[in-house]
Design an enzyme around this catalytic site. Structure first.
Site, PDB file in Angstrom:
ATOM      1  N   ASP A  91      -5.969   2.004  -3.255  1.00 47.76           N
ATOM      2  CA  ASP A  91      -7.264   1.730  -2.303  1.00 47.76           C
ATOM      3  C   ASP A  91      -7.698   3.008  -1.667  1.00 47.76           C
ATOM      4  OD1 ASP A  91      -5.399   1.818  -0.343  1.00 47.76           O
ATOM      5  OD2 ASP A  91      -6.075  -0.272   0.420  1.00 47.76           O
ATOM      6  N   ASP A 113      -0.935   1.206  -3.918  1.00 46.48           N
ATOM      7  CA  ASP A 113      -1.914   0.061  -4.497  1.00 46.48           C
ATOM      8  C   ASP A 113      -3.317   0.585  -4.816  1.00 46.48           C
ATOM      9  OD1 ASP A 113      -3.198   0.290  -1.869  1.00 46.48           O
ATOM     10  OD2 ASP A 113      -3.477  -1.860  -1.754  1.00 46.48           O
ATOM     11  N   SER A 158       0.879  -1.392  -0.004  1.00 48.15           N
ATOM     12  CA  SER A 158      -0.062  -0.157   0.155  1.00 48.15           C
ATOM     13  C   SER A 158       0.682   1.067  -0.128  1.00 48.15           C
ATOM     14  CB  SER A 158      -1.017  -0.035   1.101  1.00 48.15           C
ATOM     15  OG  SER A 158      -1.988   1.007   1.003  1.00 48.15           O
ATOM     16  N   ASP A 190      -2.442   6.215  -3.488  1.00 44.00           N
ATOM     17  CA  ASP A 190      -1.574   5.390  -2.835  1.00 44.00           C
ATOM     18  C   ASP A 190      -0.817   4.309  -3.790  1.00 44.00           C
ATOM     19  OD1 ASP A 190      -3.719   3.864  -2.287  1.00 44.00           O
ATOM     20  OD2 ASP A 190      -2.941   3.068  -0.390  1.00 44.00           O
TER      21      ASP A 190
END
Length: 437
Positions: free
Chosen positions: A238, A236, A101, A234
């Site tokens: 999400d 990843d 992340s 960010d």
């Protein structure tokens, strides 16, 4: 008690315990053995972000899964919420993502989604940890495929929720991460004039000085280039942070307030980190507000418990439960822009519609989170800090679920920074004492 799974899967520095190739192979075997109890011929969708260690860990996890007879479908680089969506849409047994992340490139992680597109429940992760202690001889030869339609299918899903963005000048900070390809495509197809930044991953630059945790550069670009807004994702994908045309951070609490009004929600789920101003503003409009523990899995649990459909965190994790099972930065951006169209005005107008109480958040790196949190002197220090605020603010001290830090948050109309720094020093001193013992 779980040893490896935290609030967002297994995390750590790649190449060091627990995230060694040997461990990840065993994790794949244990997960594969678990998925075999769910389906006779399991299929797992596997994606990754742009870290240099992602290929290695992806190969190890896939080998472990395949040794248990699991069919592995590689999705390539794809945002985490895309895996959640496709796992449900394609009726796969599970989805898995190699990502850490918003963490720096040295870190990596593994998280799993179940067939409903939600993160695996605690009980499933506990069972996989139990299976890690056992030997798992090969139970069949699993096969592997490259699912080349993954990005297109996820893009189509997102476009179905997109408003017409014709004429809107948008700056995208892709964090050199998983949104670096799909992000610009999405907003261009929706009609926006796109300027993409931090979209050249090299394996080591993910989140470095950019992305949702470092939106300062995007803020500067928005103002200097005269853009209507900026979106910082960010690593990843999400979560997302918004920048208004004046360069100000329009974060998760603003998004929740705007979306609740635009979409006629009965209430909102925030977290212990949500600003008191959001709670007060919602209640003034007759809307319920509930606080969950930090972490999108706990926000989702509270949404189900309360029957509400909108929840999120100041960090930019927002769940629109009518549309998705998890936080999705790209979807959040689209639905927030749709909310603006419904209510009128721009981000700058709605920023001013919700003046937030001053809030200071400090991260204190510690050697042993559990030991420091269990020290009764920490509780005394928190009570002293609350007494100093005289009932005109909040104090929250909690361990991070993904990093070796304790987060100190103080929110108050006055004295927030001073009280936060004093409390952070107490935490640091307790950590040094614990390390010396």
């Amino acid at each position: 008690m779980r040893r490896y799974f935290g609030t967002d899967g297994v995390r750590g520095e790649a190449g060091k315990p627990p995230l060694t190739p040997e461990f990840v192979l065993k994790l794949g075997q244990a997960a594969g053995a678990y998925f075999r109890t769910q389906e006779k011929r399991p299929v797992v969708l596997l994606a990754k972000d742009t870290r240099e260690s992602s290929d290695l860990l992806e190969a190890a996890l896939a080998a472990g899964l395949m040794s248990q007879g699991v069919r592995v479908e590689h999705l390539g680089v794809l945002p985490t919420p895309g895996v959640a969506h496709l796992t449900k849409a394609l009726k796969a047994t599970a989805g898995a993502v190699i990502s850490a992340s918003h963490n720096p490139y040295q870190d990596n992680g593994i998280k799993f989604f179940g067939p409903t597109g939600e993160k695996l429940p605690d009980e499933a992760e506990e069972e996989i940890e139990r299976l890690l202690l056992e030997d798992h001889p090969t139970r069949g030869i699993g096969t592997v495929g490259d699912f080349r339609e993954a990005e297109r299918m996820y893009l189509d899903f997102l476009l179905a929720h997109a408003p017409d963005l014709t004429g809107l000048k948008v700056g995208l900070d892709l964090a050199h991460g998983a949104t670096y390809r799909i992000g610009p495509k999405l907003f261009q197809k929706a009609g926006a004039e796109v300027m993409a930044f931090f979209n050249t991953p090299d394996g080591r630059n993910i989140n470095r000085g950019c992305g949702s945790t470092h939106p300062e550069a995007l803020s500067r670009f928005v103002v200097e280039l005269g853009l209507d807004l900026g979106l910082a994702f960010d690593g990843d994908g999400d979560r997302v942070q918004f920048i208004d045309r004046k360069g100000r951070l329009f974060h998760g609490d603003h998004v929740l307030y705007l979306a609740a009004l635009a979409f006629g929600e009965k209430g909102v789920v925030g977290t212990v980190m949500s600003n008191m101003a959001l709670e007060v503003a919602l209640k003034e409009r007759g809307l319920a507000f509930h606080r969950a523990a930090v972490g999108d899995r706990y926000v989702l649990e509270k949404l189900k418990e309360t029957g509400l459909a909108l929840g999120g965190e100041p960090s930019g994790h927002v769940i629109f439960l009518r549309h998705h099972t998890t936080g999705d930065g790209l979807l959040t951006a689209l639905l927030t822009l749709k909310a603006l169209k419904a209510l009128g005005g721009d981000l700058a107008d709605w920023y001013e519609a919700l003046p937030l109480y001053p809030q200071v958040l400090l991260n204190v790196r510690v050697s042993d989170k559990a030991k420091v949190m269990a020290d009764p002197r920490l509780g005394e220090a928190v009570r002293e800090a609350e007494a100093r605020l005289g009932g005109r603010g909040r104090v929250n001290v909690r361990p991070s679920g993904t990093e070796p830090v304790i987060r100190v948050m103080v929110e108050a109309e006055e004295w927030a920074e001073e009280v936060a720094r004093e409390l952070a020093e107490r935490v640091r001193a307790l950590s040094q004492e614990a390390q010396a013992v």
